[in-house]
Design an enzyme around this catalytic site. Structure first.
Site, short mmCIF file in Angstrom:
data_model
loop_
_atom_site.label_atom_id
_atom_site.label_comp_id
_atom_site.label_asym_id
_atom_site.label_seq_id
_atom_site.Cartn_x
_atom_site.Cartn_y
_atom_site.Cartn_z
N LYS A 133 0.86 -1.19 0.00
CA LYS A 133 0.00 0.00 0.00
C LYS A 133 0.89 1.23 0.00
O LYS A 133 1.68 1.44 0.93
CB LYS A 133 -0.92 -0.01 1.22
CG LYS A 133 -1.80 1.24 1.29
CD LYS A 133 -2.81 1.16 2.40
CE LYS A 133 -3.63 2.43 2.46
NZ LYS A 133 -4.62 2.40 3.53
N ARG A 163 -10.73 9.89 1.62
CA ARG A 163 -10.60 10.59 2.91
C ARG A 163 -11.69 11.65 3.05
O ARG A 163 -12.14 11.93 4.16
CB ARG A 163 -9.20 11.18 3.05
CG ARG A 163 -8.13 10.08 3.16
CD ARG A 163 -6.71 10.64 3.25
NE ARG A 163 -5.73 9.57 3.14
CZ ARG A 163 -4.42 9.78 2.99
NH1 ARG A 163 -3.95 11.02 2.95
NH2 ARG A 163 -3.60 8.75 2.88
N LYS A 193 1.35 9.91 5.78
CA LYS A 193 1.41 8.49 6.14
C LYS A 193 2.69 7.82 5.62
O LYS A 193 2.76 6.60 5.51
CB LYS A 193 0.15 7.77 5.62
CG LYS A 193 -1.16 8.32 6.23
CD LYS A 193 -2.36 7.44 5.93
CE LYS A 193 -3.59 7.91 6.69
NZ LYS A 193 -4.76 7.01 6.50
N GLU A 248 7.58 -6.96 1.54
CA GLU A 248 6.25 -6.94 2.17
C GLU A 248 5.47 -8.21 1.82
O GLU A 248 4.81 -8.81 2.66
CB GLU A 248 5.46 -5.70 1.73
CG GLU A 248 5.99 -4.37 2.26
CD GLU A 248 5.66 -4.13 3.73
OE1 GLU A 248 5.03 -4.99 4.36
OE2 GLU A 248 6.05 -3.06 4.25
N LYS A 307 -2.01 -1.57 -3.84
CA LYS A 307 -2.90 -0.41 -3.81
C LYS A 307 -2.09 0.88 -3.87
O LYS A 307 -1.12 0.98 -3.12
CB LYS A 307 -3.70 -0.47 -2.51
CG LYS A 307 -4.55 0.75 -2.25
CD LYS A 307 -5.20 0.62 -0.91
CE LYS A 307 -5.95 1.89 -0.60
NZ LYS A 307 -6.57 1.88 0.69
N SER A 339 -10.11 5.43 -4.92
CA SER A 339 -11.05 6.53 -5.11
C SER A 339 -10.57 7.57 -6.13
O SER A 339 -11.34 8.03 -6.96
CB SER A 339 -11.32 7.20 -3.76
OG SER A 339 -10.12 7.65 -3.16
N TYR A 397 -14.77 0.85 -7.36
CA TYR A 397 -16.03 1.59 -7.30
C TYR A 397 -16.77 1.50 -8.64
O TYR A 397 -17.91 1.93 -8.74
CB TYR A 397 -15.75 3.06 -6.94
CG TYR A 397 -14.97 3.19 -5.66
CD1 TYR A 397 -15.62 3.11 -4.42
CD2 TYR A 397 -13.58 3.35 -5.66
CE1 TYR A 397 -14.90 3.19 -3.24
CE2 TYR A 397 -12.86 3.44 -4.48
CZ TYR A 397 -13.53 3.35 -3.27
OH TYR A 397 -12.82 3.42 -2.11
C1 PBG Z 1 -7.53 3.59 5.47
C2 PBG Z 1 -7.79 3.33 4.04
C3 PBG Z 1 -7.60 4.21 2.97
C4 PBG Z 1 -8.12 3.60 1.82
C5 PBG Z 1 -8.61 2.35 2.21
N1 PBG Z 1 -8.38 2.17 3.60
C6 PBG Z 1 -7.05 5.59 2.95
C7 PBG Z 1 -5.76 5.90 3.56
O1 PBG Z 1 -4.88 5.05 3.75
O2 PBG Z 1 -5.60 7.08 3.87
C8 PBG Z 1 -8.17 4.24 0.47
C9 PBG Z 1 -9.18 3.73 -0.50
C10 PBG Z 1 -9.46 4.61 -1.65
O3 PBG Z 1 -8.82 5.67 -1.86
O4 PBG Z 1 -10.36 4.25 -2.43
N2 PBG Z 1 -6.63 2.84 6.14
#
Ligand code: PBG
Length: 322
Positions: free
Chosen positions: A194, A204, A216, A232, A247, A273, A312
């Site tokens: 991720k 968010r 992050k 990982e 991701k 997203s 989505y």
């Molecule tokens: C939170 C989380 C996030 C997403 C899924 N779980 C956002 C982040 O890490 O800030 C993102 C999913 C998306 O953007 O569609 N742990």
């Protein structure tokens, strides 16, 4: 010319016969956002056609999706600010509406697969995925909290736990907790690679889960790195993950391909997203054809090596196939 590659493209039937990638609705997992209360269908401005649903309306939405052939869902809670604290304690509170929703959805639709999100950010006043101590994200003190969240979700009846927090060692810790409590059949789909990505912005917005300070980058991966994703992947595999996730998807197709080649586990990719918002924004302006574009996006993710795609676009894909 002995070879004329165009011969294998000469008609729709021939193209169909030689197609190397077959994207199916069964490959997709549809993300859904849940809010507390009733009769709520709240729009998300940066994610057209996605909503924050209260459980009563969500049950109807899931039924509609089922009729379209969507059988798999990942659920995210949008939590009111007054329920957030330092330790994300609402995440495993027995009164938690998200846990109750999992239970109710599973009772109503036992045949559907439900996946959760394990991370502190929806419940934390700091908006970080792990526990903040003196301005830093403390890895080892986050693990017991994440385990409590995962156990509460397993008790609520979730099929697949989705740790999205990127703390070291959390897959092993969660696997052990589940097994110790006799949830040996509860699966883990690890957010393995991720990345610290700008493409999470609309998500968010949807959850109001923006980090309250910093970013992050001390836990999510650096977009410049690929070899690191293999570390990982190896760790998650050893620690007991059932499925490995990459991701975001679209800017990380090379990572999907690399992990697919190096692991025998099923591989998933999260078409996030921001990737969804981009296609919508361009289509709204009349610059891209919506259906053709998202179909090509999903196909490319599958072609790169993803067996499963969280997207989505699932509902629109299902409608297109009907
Ligand atoms: C939170 C989380 C996030 C997403 C899924 N779980 C956002 C982040 O890490 O800030 C993102 C999913 C998306 O953007 O569609 N742990």
């Amino acid at each position: 010319m002995n070879q004329r590659p165009r011969r294998n493209r000469k008609s729709a039937n021939v193209r169909e016969m030689v197609a190397e990638t077959n994207l199916k609705i069964e490959d997709l997992i549809y993300p859904l956002f849940i809010v507390d209360g009733s009769n709520k269908k709240l729009p998300i401005s940066s994610m057209p056609n996605c909503f924050r649903w209260s459980l009563d309306l969500l049950l109807k939405e899931i039924e509609t999706c089922g009729k379209l052939g969507i059988n798999n869902f990942v659920l995210f809670p949008a939590v009111e600010n007054h329920l957030k604290d330092k330790t994300a304690s609402y995440g495993y509170d027995s009164k938690n509406f998200y846990l109750k929703a999992i239970h109710t959805i599973k009772n109503n639709f036992p045949e559907f697969t439900l996946m959760s999100d394990v991370a502190m950010d929806p419940y934390s006043i700091d908006g970080h995925d792990g526990l903040v101590i003196n301005g830093e994200i403390d890895n080892d003190q986050s693990l017991p909290i994440l385990c409590k969240m995962a156990l509460a979700q397993a008790e609520a009846g979730i099929d697949i736990i989705g740790p999205s927090d990127m703390m070291d060692g959390r897959i092993g810790a969660i696997r052990e907790t589940l097994d110790d409590n006799e949830f040996t059949s509860t699966s883990i789909m690890s957010y393995t690679a991720k990345y610290a990505s700008a493409f999470y912005g609309p998500f968010r917005d949807a959850l109001d889960s923006e980090p309250k300070f910093g970013d992050k980058k001390t836990y999510q991966m650096d977009p410049r790195n690929k070899s690191e994703s293999l570390i990982e992947a190896e760790l998650d595999e050893l620690e007991g993950a059932d499925i490995l996730m990459i991701k975001p998807a679209l800017s990380y197709l090379d990572v999907i391909q690399t992990i697919k080649k190096n692991s025998n586990l099923p591989i998933s990719a999260y078409n996030v997203s921001g990737e969804y918002a981009m296609v919508h924004a361009a289509a709204e302006k009349g610059w891209l054809d919506y259906n053709q574009t998202f179909n090509e996006v999903l196909t490319s993710i599958k072609r790169a090596g993803a067996d499963i795609i969280l997207t989505y676009f699932a509902k629109d894909f299902a409608r297109l196939k009907k």
